[in-house]
Design an enzyme around this catalytic site. Structure first.
Site, short mmCIF file in Angstrom:
data_model
loop_
_atom_site.label_atom_id
_atom_site.label_comp_id
_atom_site.label_asym_id
_atom_site.label_seq_id
_atom_site.Cartn_x
_atom_site.Cartn_y
_atom_site.Cartn_z
N CYS A 170 -5.58 -3.26 2.18
CA CYS A 170 -5.38 -3.33 3.64
C CYS A 170 -6.69 -3.49 4.42
O CYS A 170 -7.29 -4.57 4.41
CB CYS A 170 -4.59 -2.11 4.10
SG CYS A 170 -3.73 -2.37 5.69
N GLU A 195 0.85 -1.19 0.00
CA GLU A 195 0.00 0.00 0.00
C GLU A 195 0.89 1.25 0.00
O GLU A 195 1.92 1.29 0.68
CB GLU A 195 -0.85 -0.05 1.29
CG GLU A 195 -1.82 1.09 1.48
CD GLU A 195 -2.60 0.93 2.80
OE1 GLU A 195 -2.32 -0.03 3.57
OE2 GLU A 195 -3.49 1.76 3.06
N LYS A 252 -9.33 2.67 -2.19
CA LYS A 252 -9.66 2.08 -0.89
C LYS A 252 -10.97 2.63 -0.35
O LYS A 252 -11.12 3.85 -0.21
CB LYS A 252 -8.51 2.36 0.08
CG LYS A 252 -8.59 1.67 1.42
CD LYS A 252 -7.31 1.93 2.24
CE LYS A 252 -7.27 1.14 3.53
NZ LYS A 252 -5.97 1.39 4.26
#
Lengths: 278, 278
Positions: free
Chosen positions: B145, B42, B112
């Protein structure tokens, strides 16, 4: 803090009286060691490896049958909350159920919604969400074995405020790589962690018609860490642990993060969840 | 079978040129060892521990900026599929993104959707489902994540037919009990297993403004077993593993059971999922 007991037992196929005795001994043992919540395996009233529906039907009982009556007496005598698996007959239906009993009587009957392998040839599938019941050990929910493999299902009682998830299971034996926890334990840990919901899963042992089990009875805390059990075993055992039900009331997991509030429910597909656009 | 590489790197905060060099070296190393899919952490373009949005903005790039241009050249030169985390600027918006690049160019940009902790003060949240892209290594999906902590989110590409989930991550360091895999690894294992979807998660290392990381880069198979990595480390590493994307096409998990077909989607609440009746 409360003391929970997950009883890993070896039910005898089709011998309800023997299974009542086995459960009574385990509950007495657990209660004598301070347990306030006692969780028993899936289908502990009957055993598991039925040839067909007719055979299971012959071992099934109503919720007011001898098995649950015995559990009610145990709960009342020892002042415990008891969650166990019942081969349940209701009218013409046959369910793989979990029954929640406390000193006041039957508090909930949950019928397994996700039927594993040949269970679908034997049982009717439940169609009601897992209950959440206010008890002396906190807000308690229950589901059965394969249900735990569906995170959508675990979310339901978690979002409804459950503080402990008691799961009667019969985890079918499968090899794990050396040193690794059983796969079912890993998934229970994740179920717990992504909801901050402690899980008490009572597995069984005892080979039955060639079917063997993980014997992976486990208690996790709200972070998904194993606090007792969680390794494969062939032995009967009463697995005791302390849990803090209040852990589940706090869904914060670091800084500004909250594992429930941070869900993007507006973005999740509606119940169909089939082939979303990508 | 394909060879995948998850590159556990230590990006330098705010030094895009240095990070491009670091990525180039890792991709060369991975490709030289046969990797066909290379996954990067990330925010590998920028580092993570920004003070505020303004500082992140200064490190952000468009998808046609220098970083993704460099990744496109690497993918074309080495014939690999590359998935990496980009601090992405788009108009006035700032996203924590994952970019999928192959020899033909940019195949997908995912933003995200579940922002961890202070990320919500810095980034805009994505509002699009994880993509599923047909590539030379199979149907590939990606998320970032904290997204992995929401089983609802993993279901989306899994149900859409993804064969591999490539996840750039920056897992914040937290203690695990002795002998236990990191909590994020356990949850990735469960994400994989309940979908029969192999996961390649590339974590980072290198303390940044006092923030440390798990360094838990992991590759799981479709059963959720760890096939490479999966223990905490402070070292940069290129973690290689073989995966069979076709594993993901078969959702059967024993006898009559099928982990997707057995979902009771008719019973799952619609997207709101708040306080269902119990």
């Amino acid at each position: 803090m409360i003391v929970v007991a997950a009883c890993q037992l070896a039910p005898a196929l089709g011998d309800a009286a023997a299974n009542r005795d086995r459960v009574a001994a385990a509950v007495e043992d657990a209660a004598g060691r301070g347990a306030e919540l006692v969780v028993l395996p899936e289908l502990v009233s009957s055993g598991y490896a039925f040839e067909d529906r007719a055979e299971a039907w012959a071992s099934a009982e109503d919720v007011d049958g001898s098995t649950v009556q015995a559990w009610r007496r145990l709960a009342a005598d020892r002042g415990v909350v008891l969650v166990g698996g019942l081969c349940e007959r209701s009218g013409d239906s046959l369910f793989n159920s979990a029954v929640v009993v406390d000193p006041s009587g039957v508090r909930a009957v949950y019928r397994k919604a996700h039927l594993w392998d040949r269970e679908r040839l034997i049982f009717d599938a439940g169609d009601q969400a897992p209950p959440v019941v206010e008890t002396r050990v906190g807000r308690l929910s229950t589901m059965v074995c394969y249900d735990l493999e569906f995170p959508e299902w675990v979310r339901i009682p978690a979002l409804a405020g459950a503080q402990i998830l008691a799961a009667p299971v019969n985890w079918p034996a499968a090899p794990a790589p050396p040193g690794e926890r059983p796969a079912e334990v890993v998934r229970a840990q994740a179920d717990a962690a992504v909801n901050r919901l402690p899980i008490v899963a009572a597995d069984r042992v005892g080979v039955e018609r060639g079917v063997a089990w993980v014997g992976g009875t486990v208690v996790t805390d709200a972070d998904g860490w194993v606090v007792a059990g969680g390794w494969s075993s062939e032995e009967e055992a009463v697995v005791l642990a302390e849990l803090d039900p209040a852990q589940a009331d706090d869904k914060r997991i670091g800084g500004l993060s909250d594992i429930h509030a941070d869900r993007r429910a507006d973005l999740y597909p509606t119940s169909g969840w089939v082939r979303p656009l990508t």
